[in-house]
Design an enzyme around this catalytic site. Structure first.
Site, PDB file in Angstrom:
ATOM      1  N   THR A 199      25.348  43.728  42.862  1.00  0.00           N
ATOM      2  CA  THR A 199      24.608  43.885  41.621  1.00  0.00           C
ATOM      3  C   THR A 199      23.428  42.913  41.449  1.00  0.00           C
ATOM      4  O   THR A 199      23.565  41.728  41.737  1.00  0.00           O
ATOM      5  CB  THR A 199      25.562  43.736  40.402  1.00  0.00           C
ATOM      6  OG1 THR A 199      24.774  43.518  39.234  1.00  0.00           O
ATOM      7  CG2 THR A 199      26.493  42.569  40.560  1.00  0.00           C
ATOM      8  N   ALA A 227      29.570  32.525  33.543  1.00  0.00           N
ATOM      9  CA  ALA A 227      28.610  31.457  33.834  1.00  0.00           C
ATOM     10  C   ALA A 227      27.414  31.497  32.879  1.00  0.00           C
ATOM     11  O   ALA A 227      26.820  30.461  32.577  1.00  0.00           O
ATOM     12  CB  ALA A 227      28.134  31.572  35.276  1.00  0.00           C
ATOM     13  N   PHE A 228      27.076  32.683  32.410  1.00  0.00           N
ATOM     14  CA  PHE A 228      25.946  32.826  31.478  1.00  0.00           C
ATOM     15  C   PHE A 228      26.186  32.014  30.201  1.00  0.00           C
ATOM     16  O   PHE A 228      25.225  31.545  29.567  1.00  0.00           O
ATOM     17  CB  PHE A 228      25.757  34.314  31.154  1.00  0.00           C
ATOM     18  CG  PHE A 228      24.508  34.624  30.391  1.00  0.00           C
ATOM     19  CD1 PHE A 228      23.291  34.777  31.052  1.00  0.00           C
ATOM     20  CD2 PHE A 228      24.533  34.778  29.012  1.00  0.00           C
ATOM     21  CE1 PHE A 228      22.133  35.063  30.338  1.00  0.00           C
ATOM     22  CE2 PHE A 228      23.380  35.073  28.298  1.00  0.00           C
ATOM     23  CZ  PHE A 228      22.174  35.213  28.958  1.00  0.00           C
ATOM     24  N   GLU A 229      27.445  31.866  29.814  1.00  0.00           N
ATOM     25  CA  GLU A 229      27.787  31.167  28.570  1.00  0.00           C
ATOM     26  C   GLU A 229      27.895  29.651  28.749  1.00  0.00           C
ATOM     27  O   GLU A 229      28.026  28.906  27.758  1.00  0.00           O
ATOM     28  CB  GLU A 229      29.116  31.701  28.006  1.00  0.00           C
ATOM     29  CG  GLU A 229      29.028  33.036  27.293  1.00  0.00           C
ATOM     30  CD  GLU A 229      28.779  34.218  28.227  1.00  0.00           C
ATOM     31  OE1 GLU A 229      29.339  34.218  29.338  1.00  0.00           O
ATOM     32  OE2 GLU A 229      28.009  35.120  27.850  1.00  0.00           O
ATOM     33  N   PHE A 283      35.191  34.143  34.307  1.00  0.00           N
ATOM     34  CA  PHE A 283      34.783  35.172  35.271  1.00  0.00           C
ATOM     35  C   PHE A 283      35.029  34.617  36.683  1.00  0.00           C
ATOM     36  O   PHE A 283      34.695  33.476  36.974  1.00  0.00           O
ATOM     37  CB  PHE A 283      33.290  35.467  35.088  1.00  0.00           C
ATOM     38  CG  PHE A 283      32.848  36.819  35.572  1.00  0.00           C
ATOM     39  CD1 PHE A 283      32.596  37.864  34.688  1.00  0.00           C
ATOM     40  CD2 PHE A 283      32.663  37.055  36.927  1.00  0.00           C
ATOM     41  CE1 PHE A 283      32.174  39.107  35.130  1.00  0.00           C
ATOM     42  CE2 PHE A 283      32.243  38.285  37.388  1.00  0.00           C
ATOM     43  CZ  PHE A 283      31.998  39.318  36.486  1.00  0.00           C
ATOM     44  N   ALA A 321      31.447  30.640  38.999  1.00  0.00           N
ATOM     45  CA  ALA A 321      31.277  31.275  40.311  1.00  0.00           C
ATOM     46  C   ALA A 321      30.513  32.569  40.105  1.00  0.00           C
ATOM     47  O   ALA A 321      31.016  33.501  39.457  1.00  0.00           O
ATOM     48  CB  ALA A 321      32.638  31.554  40.950  1.00  0.00           C
ATOM     49  N   VAL A 322      29.288  32.594  40.590  1.00  0.00           N
ATOM     50  CA  VAL A 322      28.469  33.802  40.495  1.00  0.00           C
ATOM     51  C   VAL A 322      28.381  34.380  41.903  1.00  0.00           C
ATOM     52  O   VAL A 322      27.860  33.737  42.819  1.00  0.00           O
ATOM     53  CB  VAL A 322      27.076  33.505  39.917  1.00  0.00           C
ATOM     54  CG1 VAL A 322      26.373  34.811  39.550  1.00  0.00           C
ATOM     55  CG2 VAL A 322      27.174  32.599  38.701  1.00  0.00           C
ATOM     56  N   ILE A 323      28.945  35.578  42.061  1.00  0.00           N
ATOM     57  CA  ILE A 323      29.054  36.182  43.391  1.00  0.00           C
ATOM     58  C   ILE A 323      28.190  37.438  43.424  1.00  0.00           C
ATOM     59  O   ILE A 323      28.316  38.307  42.566  1.00  0.00           O
ATOM     60  CB  ILE A 323      30.538  36.490  43.710  1.00  0.00           C
ATOM     61  CG1 ILE A 323      31.338  35.167  43.652  1.00  0.00           C
ATOM     62  CG2 ILE A 323      30.667  37.144  45.086  1.00  0.00           C
ATOM     63  CD1 ILE A 323      32.828  35.313  43.799  1.00  0.00           C
ATOM     64  N   HIS A 362      22.478  41.898  38.723  1.00  0.00           N
ATOM     65  CA  HIS A 362      22.913  41.057  37.611  1.00  0.00           C
ATOM     66  C   HIS A 362      23.062  39.604  38.078  1.00  0.00           C
ATOM     67  O   HIS A 362      22.805  38.670  37.334  1.00  0.00           O
ATOM     68  CB  HIS A 362      24.272  41.600  37.133  1.00  0.00           C
ATOM     69  CG  HIS A 362      24.654  41.200  35.747  1.00  0.00           C
ATOM     70  ND1 HIS A 362      23.862  41.432  34.659  1.00  0.00           N
ATOM     71  CD2 HIS A 362      25.766  40.588  35.271  1.00  0.00           C
ATOM     72  CE1 HIS A 362      24.470  40.976  33.577  1.00  0.00           C
ATOM     73  NE2 HIS A 362      25.619  40.443  33.925  1.00  0.00           N
TER      74      HIS A 362
HETATM   75  N1  INI Z   1      29.661  35.856  35.308  1.00  0.00           N
HETATM   76  C1  INI Z   1      30.052  34.963  36.248  1.00  0.00           C
HETATM   77  O1  INI Z   1      30.485  33.844  35.895  1.00  0.00           O
HETATM   78  N2  INI Z   1      29.994  35.288  37.559  1.00  0.00           N
HETATM   79  C2  INI Z   1      29.520  36.507  37.987  1.00  0.00           C
HETATM   80  O2  INI Z   1      29.516  36.740  39.235  1.00  0.00           O
HETATM   81  C3  INI Z   1      29.080  37.445  37.036  1.00  0.00           C
HETATM   82  N3  INI Z   1      28.576  38.732  37.457  1.00  0.00           N
HETATM   83  O3  INI Z   1      28.403  38.946  38.668  1.00  0.00           O
HETATM   84  O4  INI Z   1      28.322  39.592  36.656  1.00  0.00           O
HETATM   85  C4  INI Z   1      29.173  37.083  35.665  1.00  0.00           C
HETATM   86  N4  INI Z   1      28.789  37.943  34.687  1.00  0.00           N
HETATM   87  C5  INI Z   1      29.141  37.747  33.290  1.00  0.00           C
HETATM   88  C6  INI Z   1      28.165  36.834  32.559  1.00  0.00           C
HETATM   89  O5  INI Z   1      28.354  35.482  32.931  1.00  0.00           O
HETATM   90  C7  INI Z   1      28.367  36.902  31.030  1.00  0.00           C
HETATM   91  O6  INI Z   1      29.664  36.493  30.712  1.00  0.00           O
HETATM   92  C8  INI Z   1      28.135  38.319  30.463  1.00  0.00           C
HETATM   93  O7  INI Z   1      26.893  38.838  30.888  1.00  0.00           O
HETATM   94  C9  INI Z   1      28.162  38.298  28.908  1.00  0.00           C
HETATM   95  O8  INI Z   1      27.147  37.439  28.385  1.00  0.00           O
END
Ligand code: INI
Length: 146
Positions: free
Chosen positions: A79, A51-53, A19, A73-75, A81
């Site tokens: 959102t 990043a969640f994974e 991502f 990178a979480v931007i 989220h």
């Molecule tokens: N994942 C990121 O690595 N960066 C982000 O900015 C982001 N946003 O903004 O949604 C993001 N979402 C996906 C998340 O990491 C998971 O892959 C998804 O929720 C499935 O589990």
């Protein structure tokens, strides 16, 4: 004790979120540069969706490496989220380090804008992937030496 930036003989795993790949691939370049400047020769790269994974991937590989470098990178954008993903990544990665004893370096950018992320991925604010890899080297060396 001073930091011994010699990574020879140590094994590193880099877990990278796809991502925002334009940013995370730059973080990976920075991490590779740090590892090669410290003469690390045993480096494996694993990619995950976001990043969640990263915590689960770090947990999965932790046993086989001297340190894990997590890059993402979480931007924020528009959102809410953002908060969930950024918090889960930070808490999850810290938990993996404390529960497995394998150092996990936090190379996850959490920024309000894409421009801020670019500045920290090889731009005017340096490269946080490089910094995270240096931290991983220091902590792996620390655990090997003391
Ligand atoms: N994942 C990121 O690595 N960066 C982000 O900015 C982001 N946003 O903004 O949604 C993001 N979402 C996906 C998340 O990491 C998971 O892959 C998804 O929720 C499935 O589990």
């Amino acid at each position: 004790m001073e930091f011994n930036a010699d990574a020879r003989g140590l094994k590193f795993a880099v877990v990278v979120a796809r991502f925002n790949a334009a940013i995370t691939e730059k973080l990976l370049e920075g991490a590779r540069e740090a590892l090669s400047s410290a003469r690390a020769s045993d480096v494996d790269v694993f990619r995950v969706p976001g990043a969640f994974e990263l915590p689960l991937a770090a947990l999965h590989v932790s046993e086989d490496y001297d340190a894990v470098i997590a890059l993402g990178a979480v931007i924020r954008g528009e959102t809410p989220h953002f908060e969930y993903v950024a918090t889960a990544a930070a808490n999850g990665l810290q938990k993996v380090a404390l529960e497995t004893g394998t150092p996990v370096a936090f190379g996850v950018l959490t920024t309000d804008t894409l421009a801020q992320a670019e500045e920290r991925a090889g731009g005017s604010h340096g490269n946080k992937g490089y910094d995270a890899a240096m931290t991983a080297i220091e902590m792996a060396r620390f655990q090997a030496d003391y």
